[in-house]
Design an enzyme around this catalytic site. Structure first.
Site, short mmCIF file in Angstrom:
data_model
loop_
_atom_site.label_atom_id
_atom_site.label_comp_id
_atom_site.label_asym_id
_atom_site.label_seq_id
_atom_site.Cartn_x
_atom_site.Cartn_y
_atom_site.Cartn_z
N ASP A 174 1.55 3.09 9.14
CA ASP A 174 1.71 2.67 7.70
C ASP A 174 3.06 2.63 7.19
O ASP A 174 3.71 3.61 7.27
CB ASP A 174 0.80 3.75 6.84
CG ASP A 174 0.95 3.41 5.09
OD1 ASP A 174 1.64 2.56 4.84
OD2 ASP A 174 -0.10 3.88 4.63
N LYS A 199 2.72 -1.94 -3.21
CA LYS A 199 3.85 -1.07 -3.74
C LYS A 199 5.14 -2.17 -3.61
O LYS A 199 5.21 -2.79 -4.45
CB LYS A 199 3.79 0.01 -2.59
CG LYS A 199 2.46 0.65 -2.55
CD LYS A 199 2.17 1.48 -3.78
CE LYS A 199 0.74 2.35 -3.79
NZ LYS A 199 -0.37 1.63 -3.23
#
Length: 388
Positions: A174, A199
């Site tokens: 990730d 994000k």
């Protein structure tokens, strides 16, 4: 030009763009159709197959940004995580995971894997010995998150890829907190790179999406599962995400600079017990950060001294928003214990080093002096209230 020859800003602006052949517009056209012809066409397109024109184009941009052969876009970061893991794990398999993970990923593993007959082990630490000792004969995948959420701890990517190669494992990371601007795990041998595109890729707190970058071989396996589960993103949101990516390098570099300045300032504040930021020389992973990162992220976390009420402090902030997500151009703050890691038990949070006084700070693009003034007035408000 080949994307691997272009600079990061050029890739953000131009890689994977659709040409407007009809009107010669400067940006990618938006194709909203959910139904396409299937006879006498080169590609049989269907939104759930992740192959509409906008989906395909954005996948190419993601791949160019992460130095991989292929990219796919999903409806959320957790969709990208779950599809990628389930594509390589089946009943009887085992996965080794990093000790500290995003709460949603952790909860997915402990809540769902038993139903699928998938075994898992969380490494006791971040060393090579910790990961090797967690391996079993049925291990198929090794999964990490670096920098970690919320303590900004780092995992050595070359070490992880070495273990994966030796044991014929699929390595997955990730990469959300770093973004492709600060870190490209594929350059260190990691197989699959995941992002919550909500994000830094989206960057404006108005998009929910996920992204995966990998080789053609690995992506085909992910696609074979994903087309059956469903988790594709609407083309309008795909188009908005492609627009946002054009400025990602500019945004992230500005956030990097701000975060490092704020980390240094907070480190000296008498009401702050500890600051977690890999760009600080005092951070335990500082040398590793210099080795595998180009920038240290716009994310940091800090722990207030016990006498300061974290909720009262956040309520007193006027500029910095108390908000759930992260990585927008605006600065936000939250309590991991009550948000991102609320699904963990108090004992699990303590085990991961997440206290009730820990705050996660997503630094935006505002001027440093304005952020400092806001934090100072919030501290003063809290202290004065406690003295009354």
């Amino acid at each position: 030009m080949k994307s691997n020859k272009m600079g990061m800003n050029t890739i953000c602006a131009h890689a994977g763009e659709l040409k407007d052949e009809q009107f010669k517009g400067a940006i990618s056209p938006l194709y909203m159709s959910s139904s396409y012809a299937y006879e006498n066409v080169d590609v049989k397109r269907y939104p759930r197959y992740f192959n509409t024109p906008n989906q395909e184009a954005l996948g190419k941009k993601i791949a160019a940004l992460e130095h991989t052969e292929a990219g796919m876009i999903f409806g959320s970061g957790m969709a990208a995580v779950s599809h990628s893991l389930l594509a390589f794990l089946q009943k009887g398999d085992h996965i080794v995971l990093q000790k500290t993970l995003y709460g949603g990923t952790y909860n997915f593993v402990v809540e769902e894997f038993e139903k699928f007959g998938i075994e898992y082990t969380f490494a006791n630490g971040f060393s090579e010995a910790d990961f090797r000792s967690a391996l079993q004969t049925n291990t198929k995948v090794i999964y990490v998150e670096t920098p970690s959420n919320p303590l900004m701890l780092l995992t050595d990517l070359e070490m992880i890829s070495k273990i994966a190669r030796e044991h014929n494992l699929v390595s997955i990371i990730d990469n959300t907190f770093a973004s492709p601007i600060n870190q490209n795990p594929a350059d260190f041998g990691i197989d699959i790179i995941i992002h919550s595109a909500t994000k830094y890729m989206g960057g404006h707190s108005d998009i929910c999406a996920g992204a995966v970058a990998a080789s053609n071989k690995h992506m085909e396996q992910i696609w074979n599962l994903s087309k059956n589960i469903g988790g594709s993103l609407s083309d309008y949101t795909v188009w908005l995400l492609e627009r946002s990516l054009k400025t990602m390098a500019l945004r992230v570099k500005a956030q990097n600079r701000n975060a490092k300045k704020m980390a240094k300032w907070l480190q000296k504040h008498p009401l702050v017990a500890k600051v977690y930021y890999p760009g600080l020389k005092e951070h335990p992973d500082y040398l590793l950060a210099r080795k595998q990162m180009r920038g240290y992220s716009g994310m940091l976390s800090f722990e207030l001294i016990p006498s300061v009420n974290p909720e009262a402090f956040m309520e007193a902030l006027q500029l910095i928003k108390q908000s759930m997500s992260l990585a927008g151009v605006e600065s936000t703050i939250l309590s991991p214990a009550k948000t991102s890691h609320a699904l963990l038990t108090a004992e699990e949070r303590t085990h991961q080093g997440i206290s009730d006084n820990l705050l996660r700070f997503s630094v935006g693009i505002e001027e440093k002096k304005d952020l400092v003034e806001d934090i100072e007035q919030a501290f003063e408000a809290v202290v004065n209230k406690e003295l009354v």
